[in-house]
Scaffold this motif. Structure first.
Motif, PDB file in Angstrom:
ATOM      1  N   ARG A 283      -7.134   2.953  -3.968  1.00 39.64           N
ATOM      2  CA  ARG A 283      -5.983   3.579  -4.633  1.00 39.64           C
ATOM      3  C   ARG A 283      -6.311   3.949  -6.079  1.00 39.64           C
ATOM      4  O   ARG A 283      -5.432   4.400  -6.810  1.00 39.64           O
ATOM      5  CB  ARG A 283      -4.761   2.646  -4.645  1.00 39.64           C
ATOM      6  CG  ARG A 283      -4.186   2.236  -3.312  1.00 39.64           C
ATOM      7  CD  ARG A 283      -2.837   2.900  -3.071  1.00 39.64           C
ATOM      8  NE  ARG A 283      -3.000   4.329  -2.860  1.00 39.64           N
ATOM      9  CZ  ARG A 283      -3.401   4.863  -1.722  1.00 39.64           C
ATOM     10  NH1 ARG A 283      -3.625   4.112  -0.683  1.00 39.64           N
ATOM     11  NH2 ARG A 283      -3.564   6.156  -1.603  1.00 39.64           N
TER      12      ARG A 283
ATOM     13  N   ASN B  88       0.842  -1.199   0.000  1.00 38.22           N
ATOM     14  CA  ASN B  88       0.000   0.000   0.000  1.00 38.22           C
ATOM     15  C   ASN B  88       0.878   1.251   0.000  1.00 38.22           C
ATOM     16  O   ASN B  88       0.678   2.169  -0.790  1.00 38.22           O
ATOM     17  CB  ASN B  88      -0.929  -0.013   1.215  1.00 38.22           C
ATOM     18  CG  ASN B  88      -2.079   0.951   1.045  1.00 38.22           C
ATOM     19  OD1 ASN B  88      -2.613   1.104  -0.061  1.00 38.22           O
ATOM     20  ND2 ASN B  88      -2.437   1.628   2.109  1.00 38.22           N
ATOM     21  N   THR B  89       1.893   1.249   0.867  1.00 34.60           N
ATOM     22  CA  THR B  89       2.814   2.381   0.934  1.00 34.60           C
ATOM     23  C   THR B  89       3.540   2.533  -0.408  1.00 34.60           C
ATOM     24  O   THR B  89       3.701   3.641  -0.920  1.00 34.60           O
ATOM     25  CB  THR B  89       3.848   2.137   2.063  1.00 34.60           C
ATOM     26  OG1 THR B  89       3.127   1.825   3.244  1.00 34.60           O
ATOM     27  CG2 THR B  89       4.722   3.335   2.285  1.00 34.60           C
TER      28      THR B  89
ATOM     29  N   LYS C 261       1.348   4.074  -3.104  1.00 33.95           N
ATOM     30  CA  LYS C 261       1.065   5.503  -2.924  1.00 33.95           C
ATOM     31  C   LYS C 261       2.047   6.346  -3.726  1.00 33.95           C
ATOM     32  O   LYS C 261       1.778   7.489  -4.050  1.00 33.95           O
ATOM     33  CB  LYS C 261       1.170   5.877  -1.443  1.00 33.95           C
ATOM     34  CG  LYS C 261      -0.089   5.562  -0.674  1.00 33.95           C
ATOM     35  CD  LYS C 261       0.011   6.050   0.749  1.00 33.95           C
ATOM     36  CE  LYS C 261      -1.158   5.494   1.538  1.00 33.95           C
ATOM     37  NZ  LYS C 261      -0.981   5.666   2.978  1.00 33.95           N
TER      38      LYS C 261
END
Ligand SMILES: Nc1ncnc2c1ncn2[C@@H]1O[C@H](COP(=O)(O)OP(=O)(O)O)[C@@H](O)[C@H]1O
Ligand SMILES: [Mg+2]
Length: 411
Positions: free
Chosen positions: A355, A283-284, A287
Motif C-alpha cells: 500500500r 486493507n479495504t 485503499k
C-alpha cells in the motif's frame, strides 16, 4: 448555456478525478461514476464504466412504468439524465420511529410488488436507496435487474429493517394486508433456514483455500476454514482440519479478555460460533486513504504489543485480518497464534509495503515506541513472501527437517 457535457470524469487509482467547469453541484459519487444536480429538478449521472451504465440504464428502462422509479429524460454514451430525487433516504426518515407507519408500510409493499413484477430488485442497502419525497411519495434510485435465481423475498430490505428494529412491524403489516405474500415469505424462510451444523468444509479448494458446498451466507474463507454469517451478531467458522480447529479454539478461548479478540459464543466438534465483526477489513479501509493515519499505527502497535505480552508466539496482524469495527480494531484468524514462532509482524510489513505505507508506518512507530522500532528494523525487513517464510523459524526448521528426511530416503 451551461452544458454538463463539458464535465469530464476520469477514473484514477486514488479515486475519481472530476473536471467540472460548469460548476453543477456534485450530489454523489462512487469509484467510477458521479452524479451532478442540473437545473429544473434534473440530475445527470456520468459514468466511466460503459458496463455499469448499461446495467443501470437497462434497469431504469425496465421500471419506467413504475411511479417510484426515477424518470429518464435523456441518455448518452456516458451519461443518463433523470429526475432529481430530493428528500431523505428512508433510513433517515424513519430513524426515530418505533414502528413503521401504516401508510409508509403500504407504500413500501407496493415498491416491493412493483419491483418484483418488473423483474427488478432494490440492490444493496435498500433503505439508503429508497427516498421519501413530499407527501411520503417513495422513489427508488439505482434499481438492478434481478439475478436469475433471486429469491421471492426482499431479503436485503428485511435485513436492513431488522437492523433498525422495524422488521417486525413491517412483517405484521404484510401479514395483515397481504396474507398470501406473507405466507410465501415464511415458507421461503422455513425452507432455507441455514443450518451450519450440517455444513462440511474440506481442504483443497481453488487457490489452496478450503472447499465448501454451500455458498449461502458465506462471508469469507481461507486456508483453514470457511466463515458463515449466522445472524445479525454471529458468524461461525467451520474448519477443514480438526488440528487447526483445536489450535484456534485454544487461542480464542484463552484470550477472551483481550479487546481485539472476537467474542466466542459456542464451540462444537468442528466449528466456533463467534461475534460477527461488522466493518471493512483494514486493507479495504486503507485503499481509501492517501496517507496512513497515525491512529491506525497506534492501534496496530497496541494489538501487537498486547499479543506479545499475552504470550502469543506468532506476532503479526495482516491487514486483511484486521476488521475496523465501531468497537475498535479486531483481529481474526488465530490458528497459529500460539504455535508458530514469529517475532516480527512480517505479513503486516509486506501488506503496508504493498500500500506504499511501510515507511510512514515505521516512522510513526519510531516516534511512538523507539525500542520496538529498533527491534523491528535492526535486521532487514523481508518484502517478499519467500524472504519472510525463510525468516520464520518454525517454517525453516520444518523445511530443514523435510530436506533431511528426503536425504535419508535417498540414502
Ligand atoms: N468474526 C468475524 N467476523 C467477520 N468476518 C470474519 C470473522 N472471522 C473471519 N471473517 C472473515 O472470513 C475470512 C476467513 O476467515 P479466517 O479466520 O481468516 O480463515 P482461515 O483461517 O481459513 O484463513 C477472514 O479473512 C475475514 O474476512
Ligand atoms: Mg485467514
Amino acid at each position: 448555456m451551461r452544458d454538463f457535457k463539458s464535465i469530464k470524469i476520469t477514473k484514477r487509482e486514488e479515486g475519481l478525478e472530476i473536471h467540472n467547469p460548469v460548476n453543477f453541484p456534485l450530489v454523489g459519487m462512487d469509484s467510477s461514476s458521479a452524479v451532478f444536480k442540473l437545473p429544473n429538478e434534473q440530475c445527470v449521472k456520468i459514468y466511466t464504466d460503459p458496463e455499469q451504465l448499461k446495467n443501470e440504464a437497462d434497469a431504469l428502462k425496465a421500471g419506467q412504468h413504475l411511479s417510484f422509479i426515477p424518470e429518464i429524460y435523456e441518455m448518452g454514451p456516458n451519461f443518463i439524465v433523470t429526475e432529481y430525487v430530493n428528500g431523505p433516504p428512508l433510513k433517515e426518515y424513519v430513524r426515530n420511529c418505533t414502528y413503521l407507519p401504516e401508510s409508509l408500510a403500504n407504500k413500501l409493499l407496493a415498491v416491493i410488488k412493483g419491483m418484483a413484477s418488473a423483474n427488478l430488485a432494490i440492490g444493496n442497502a435498500p433503505l439508503e436507496h429508497i427516498f421519501v419525497l413530499d407527501h411520503e411519495e417513495l422513489k427508488c434510485i439505482n434499481p438492478v435487474i434481478s439475478a436469475h435465481k433471486t429469491p421471492p423475498v426482499p431479503i436485503p430490505l428485511l435485513r436492513d429493517l431488522k437492523g433498525i428494529l422495524l422488521q417486525d412491524s413491517f412483517l405484521t403489516h404484510v401479514k395483515n394486508s397481504e396474507p398470501k405474500i406473507y405466507k410465501k415469505w415464511m415458507k421461503f424462510f422455513r425452507k432455507n433456514r441455514f443450518d451450519y451444523k450440517k455444513i462440511t468444509v474440506v481442504s483443497g479448494g481453488s487457490g489452496h483455500g478450503v472447499k465448501t458446498e454451500d455458498p449461502r451466507n458465506l462471508i469469507g474463507k481461507g486456508h483453514q476454514g470457511a466463515v458463515y454469517r449466522v445472524d445479525d451478531e454471529k458468524c461461525v467458522k467451520i474448519y477443514a482440519k480438526l488440528s487447526q480447529f483445536t489450535k484456534e479454539r485454544e487461542v480464542l478461548l484463552a484470550s477472551q479478555n483481550l479487546s481485539f479478540i472476537p467474542k466466542v459464543f459456542e464451540t462444537g466438534p468442528n466449528f466456533i460460533l463467534m461475534e460477527y465483526l461488522q466493518g471493512p477489513d483494514l486493507n479495504t479501509f486503507l485503499k481509501t486513504q492517501s496517507k496512513l493515519p497515525e491512529e491506525v499505527t497506534t492501534r496496530l502497535l497496541k494489538i501487537l504489543k498486547t499479543m506479545r505480552k499475552s504470550g502469543f508466539k506468532k506476532i503479526d496482524a495482516p491487514l486483511r485480518h484486521i476488521i475496523v469495527t465501531n468497537q475498535g480494531f479486531k483481529l481474526v484468524d488465530h490458528v497459529y497464534s500460539f504455535s508458530k514462532r514469529q517475532d516480527r509482524p512480517l505479513e503486516l510489513f509486506r501488506n503496508l509495503h504493498e500500500r506504499n505505507f511501510l515507511d510512514t508506518f515505521l516512522d510513526q512507530v519510531k516516534a511512538l515506541d523507539p525500542k520496538i522500532y529498533v527491534e523491528w528494523t535492526s535486521r532487514p525487513i523481508p518484502l517478499t513472501r519467500e524472504e519472510a517464510v525463510a525468516e520464520v523459524d518454525i517454517k525453516s526448521t520444518k523445511k530443514k527437517r523435510k530436506k533431511e528426511k528426503d536425504k535419508d530416503k535417498r540414502k
